[in-house]
Enzyme design. Structure first.
Site, PDB file in Angstrom:
ATOM      1  N   SER A 148       5.595  -2.094  -3.335  1.00 55.09           N
ATOM      2  CA  SER A 148       4.422  -1.620  -2.996  1.00 55.09           C
ATOM      3  C   SER A 148       3.043  -2.049  -3.839  1.00 55.09           C
ATOM      4  CB  SER A 148       4.396  -0.241  -3.762  1.00 55.09           C
ATOM      5  OG  SER A 148       3.166   0.875  -3.546  1.00 55.09           O
ATOM      6  N   TYR A 195       6.214   5.476 -10.997  1.00 51.48           N
ATOM      7  CA  TYR A 195       6.376   4.836  -9.723  1.00 51.48           C
ATOM      8  C   TYR A 195       5.858   3.326  -9.598  1.00 51.48           C
ATOM      9  CZ  TYR A 195       6.015   3.998  -4.519  1.00 51.48           C
ATOM     10  OH  TYR A 195       6.022   3.603  -3.289  1.00 51.48           O
TER      11      TYR A 195
END
Ligand SMILES: NC(=O)c1ccc[n+]([C@@H]2O[C@H](COP(=O)([O-])OP(=O)(O)OC[C@H]3O[C@@H](n4cnc5c(N)ncnc54)[C@H](OP(=O)(O)O)[C@@H]3O)[C@@H](O)[C@H]2O)c1
Length: 256
Positions: free
Chosen positions: A142, A155
């Site tokens: 990501s 995250y």
């Protein structure tokens, strides 16, 4: 790339990016091992893959279960002879109060699934790829892994770890016939981002994003980051000095 001859092990196949990738690759004639926990969704997906021209098998288990991933990879190899491509896609956003409060169990869960789940998948496929001197590892990481982000410690850490893990593996396998592709998407409309009220700049439709994933895999890109607008901003942020980064990113209202 001749997808008809490819055997692909895809984790996180039951929804979102994984589901859409499965259909797109099945349409190209690929053979898919679909891995996630929700078996009913994957059985339905497998039928759709087969109707689209591909071949699909379902493996319902948790990516944190290293033995279960090994068993699934073994079963796929036993039936089709090899695994050509791993797409390590399973992941969670950890968008809940416990994770934001940095409760260790909640943070550990995000890192266990996003990072250790990918480690388990790599361990299940890489030795055979190295023996055959052929294969490709694909990480769905990501843009959130480039630098720390507000309200996203778990995250962001999991994706930074994932990027570093796959890049490190690439250094170890680069002359051994195995390619490593690290894909770093921004925001894409999937169940993971559904219902979020925070700003998601340059949010992409899944249909627009899937060709970018496939292009990165076909061209065996080392890194692919998109959408280009957010990737450019995030890359620029990487060279900001800490005082400037803290001021700009600390003010940002989005999270991923
Ligand atoms: N959407 C975005 O904006 C975005 C941006 C950048 C990166 N990503 C990454 O893209 C990947 C896919 O996300 P998505 O947006 O498609 O979200 P999603 O629709 O929620 O899909 C997540 C997938 O991961 C699987 N999964 C979650 N926990 C698992 C576990 N413990 N064991 C096995 N499978 C598990 C889920 O299946 P089960 O629940 O059935 O197990 C599901 O198939 C994630 O790694 C995410 O971090 C997404």
């Amino acid at each position: 790339m001749d997808w008809k001859s490819k055997v692909i092990f895809l984790t996180g196949a039951s929804s979102g990016i994984g589901e859409a990738l499965a259909i797109a690759l099945a349409t190209k004639g690929a053979t898919l091992g679909l891995f996630a926990r929700r078996e009913a969704l994957m059985k339905d997906l497998a039928s759709r893959c087969e109707r689209s021209g591909g071949t699909a098998r379902v493996f319902a288990a948790d990516v944190t279960d290293a033995a279960a991933i090994h068993q699934a990879a073994d079963a796929l190899r036993n039936e089709f002879g090899r695994i050509d491509i791993l797409i390590a896609n399973a992941g969670i956003g950890g968008n809940n109060a416990e994770t934001r409060d940095l409760q260790p169990d909640a943070v550990k869960k995000v890192i266990d699934i996003n990072l250790m789940g990918a480690v388990n998948a790599v361990h299940a496929v890489l030795p055979d790829m190295l023996e055959r001197k052929s294969g490709q590892l694909v990480a769905i990481s990501s843009l959130a892994g480039f630098r720390g982000l507000p309200k996203s410690a778990a995250y962001s850490a999991s994706k930074a770890g994932m990027t570093a893990f796959f890049e490190s593996v690439r250094l170890d396998v680069q002359h051994k016939g195995v390619d490593v592709t690290i894909i770093q998407p921004g925001f894409i409309k999937t169940p993971l981002t559904e219902g979020r009220h925070n700003k998601m700049p340059f949010l992409m439709e899944l249909d627009d994003a899937i060709p970018l994933f496939i292009n990165a895999i076909e061209r065996k890109k080392k890194f692919a980051a998109f959408p280009w607008q957010l990737a450019t901003i995030v890359r620029a942020g990487r060279i900001f000095p800490a005082w400037l980064y803290d001021r700009v990113a600390g003010r940002a209202r989005y999270r991923e």
